[in-house]
Write an enzyme that holds these catalytic residues in place. Sequence first.
Site, short mmCIF file in Angstrom:
data_model
loop_
_atom_site.label_atom_id
_atom_site.label_comp_id
_atom_site.label_asym_id
_atom_site.label_seq_id
_atom_site.Cartn_x
_atom_site.Cartn_y
_atom_site.Cartn_z
N SER A 32 -54.10 50.59 -8.34
CA SER A 32 -52.94 49.88 -8.12
C SER A 32 -52.14 50.63 -6.86
O SER A 32 -52.66 51.69 -6.30
CB SER A 32 -51.50 50.01 -8.98
OG SER A 32 -51.02 51.22 -9.12
N ASP A 33 -51.05 50.00 -6.18
CA ASP A 33 -50.20 50.89 -5.26
C ASP A 33 -49.21 51.62 -6.02
O ASP A 33 -48.95 51.15 -7.08
CB ASP A 33 -49.82 50.10 -3.99
CG ASP A 33 -49.71 50.98 -2.74
OD1 ASP A 33 -49.48 52.28 -2.89
OD2 ASP A 33 -49.35 50.51 -1.61
N TRP A 34 -48.65 52.26 -5.34
CA TRP A 34 -47.55 53.40 -6.06
C TRP A 34 -46.64 52.25 -6.98
O TRP A 34 -45.82 51.68 -6.08
CB TRP A 34 -46.77 54.08 -5.21
CG TRP A 34 -45.92 54.91 -5.45
CD1 TRP A 34 -44.71 54.88 -6.32
CD2 TRP A 34 -45.85 56.45 -5.70
NE1 TRP A 34 -44.29 55.83 -6.66
CE2 TRP A 34 -44.74 56.85 -6.38
CE3 TRP A 34 -46.75 57.24 -4.76
CZ2 TRP A 34 -44.74 58.32 -6.55
CZ3 TRP A 34 -46.80 58.80 -5.32
CH2 TRP A 34 -45.37 59.34 -5.87
N GLY A 35 -46.69 52.43 -7.90
CA GLY A 35 -45.69 51.78 -8.94
C GLY A 35 -45.78 50.20 -8.91
O GLY A 35 -44.81 49.47 -9.58
#
Length: 736
Positions: A283-286
């Site tokens: 995923s991307d951050w968060g």
Amino acid sequence: MKRYISVIILSLFAVSALYSQSRKKDYSLQVDSVLSLMTLEEKIGQMNQYSNDRQNTGPVINNQDHLREIREGRVGSMLNVTSVTRANQYQDEAMKSRLRIPLLFGLDVIHGMKTIFPIPLGEAASFDLELMRKTAEIAAEEASAHGVHWTFAPNVDVSRDARWGRVMETSGEDTWYGKQVAKVRVEGFQGNGYENRNRILACAKHFAAYGAAVAGKDYAEVDISENTLHQVYLPPFKAALDAGVATFMHSFNEINGIPAAAHKYLQRDLLKDTWGFGGFVVSDWGSVGDLAKHGYAKDIKESALLSALAGCDMDMCSESYIKNLEQLIKEGLLDVALIDDAVRRILTKKFELGLFDDPYCFNRREHELDDKNINGKYRDIAREMGAKSIVLLKNEAALPIANSVKNIAVVGPLNKSQWDMLGNWSALGKPEYVITVLDGLKKALPKANISYHEGYNFRNNELLEMPDLKNYDLIIVAVGEKSMESGEAKSKVDININKNHQQLVKNLKENSDCPVVALVMGGRPLVFKDMEPYADAILITWWLGVEAGNSIADVLTGKYNPSGKLPVTYPQHSGQCPIYYNTKRTGRPWRPKAQWVTGYMDATVLPAYAFGYGLSYTQFEISEPTIDKNAYDMDSKISVKVTVKNTGKYKGCETVQLYLQDVAGSITRPVIELCGFRRVDLEPNETKEIEFILTSGDLGFFNAKNEFVTEPGDFKIFVGNSSDNLKSTQFELIKK
Ligand code: BGC
């Protein structure tokens, strides 16, 4: 109970025997045998990634006890760990976990690790694919010596909107060119394998269409047709996949109502099933946790469910997976087979890297970490890449610097800044490694009298008093952006260069009797109409990395004759954004001074500088393109020949560009689209003939059903040195 323990011991023994054979190509046996030993919690742990809490690149979740969680087998990967000592500390904890599954360390190694190269957009301006491959290789070599296994690069987002801050990380606005760059960057980072521990996993990001954020606002929604998605935004990802990219990262944005983090069609159906991607998606951050904020999931539990179903294998920093997947399985909402699939993908990469053989295998090259060593080794490449990235936009006999030039004023704090030359996303680059423009010029011109003047206040851009300028033979002024003005969350509504910077250029010209050379620094196309008439020469110098000053001096003195070409269109006004060369044609195409045509009431549609534009100190003449037939069938190789002559007095390199137009299609096609280019080195008076070969596949596109097709019909071919300076021919493609 006893029996259970001995089964575990026996199995662990069997697994460690398998670990030692782990560098075979197919690791499915080993992976399955590790998987068979794992509890559900340990499996989910592999899908969980945290950031080194000492270095964050996104919003932080407090009160995490990473070391404990690693020991408990609840973490598969860490990001932002930049030292071997810290990596060892974390890996030691992983070795205390029940199954001793090694951690994977990821980092944003975007344009170099320690030897910082030009920002990716700058490198793209070089049109030198082999050199781009080389800088990625060096980045991988230095990153791996720091214990990094995996870079979150290349960024293969097509970016047509200069307001979007992340243009700097990309290869610009063109899809076809983006494919070529994606390929070499992936190959550069990954090499043929990781056996020598000097190549790392690459990551194609951000999947997908992140650069199409509405109004250029980072993280904003993307609302594009499916056809545009397939035609414009997806092909560089496919090219990265074809080059063997190990991982993908999904994006923060939603696409037509579905957040990329939960986009099943993109991640599971297209990427994994149709394209056959065998690596894993992070995923991307968060971004998994953000699904609730999008209004797509009701809470982080549902976020975890939707993201896992959609095919995201690893959760970066949101804790959604580690906190919810087990419960979701217990409730029967998620099939454990999906978890097994994700974990298999992650473990396979760990096996391929050799981490099961030796979890510290990347952490044993400390001898290479000596600053002097790394700092010295690849400077030549950085200098060459820097010089090749520079784009000369205007030159009214001001450059190259003549021998008669004795007194030079260097104006503007960017000329002295080391920090800003590193650009955003500069990993372990240190300002003290950087050669400033001022230092580079002093070294290149030891006999000249070079004086430095601040010109404007670096903090608030206020103009400062300048001395009498009448005694100078040349003024070099640097204007534009500081390094933290482009990058993530750095979108702008106004891409004009600060008005005081532009005023300074005007003042310098009006108060002196010599040529004024403007160096435009920044990470995106900028607008500088106000200063344009007062600068005798203008160069786009991006942020060029550790050798910035030497690269710029090489170009200013003519040691390197500039050859860079713009990989993005430079608008005349912020309001023209998004602006790109390969627009559709419209029923009322723009014509100068015409009424009832597409355009604006208050300004032109024309760019300030077109895609592919860039001057040299010499001149080139490119002939009309020739083809050997008027009609070709679908199996033909279409040969396009063109001669290039250096008609000026310096040796130089011209990037000859090939464009096509599909005259009429079952859906409309762009005015022109790039389909080839060649860098041609020529001595004065030298002529070379070059040949491009096209196949029918090069003439294809995604039709209304989003199937890739080549349709028979008329095609125009264009050749030239910029998208707005082309000569053409045409042919018919016939059904066999
Ligand atoms: C960025 C990614 C990056 C990640 C890890 C995110 O904010 O969008 O490109 O790889 O952080 O640093």
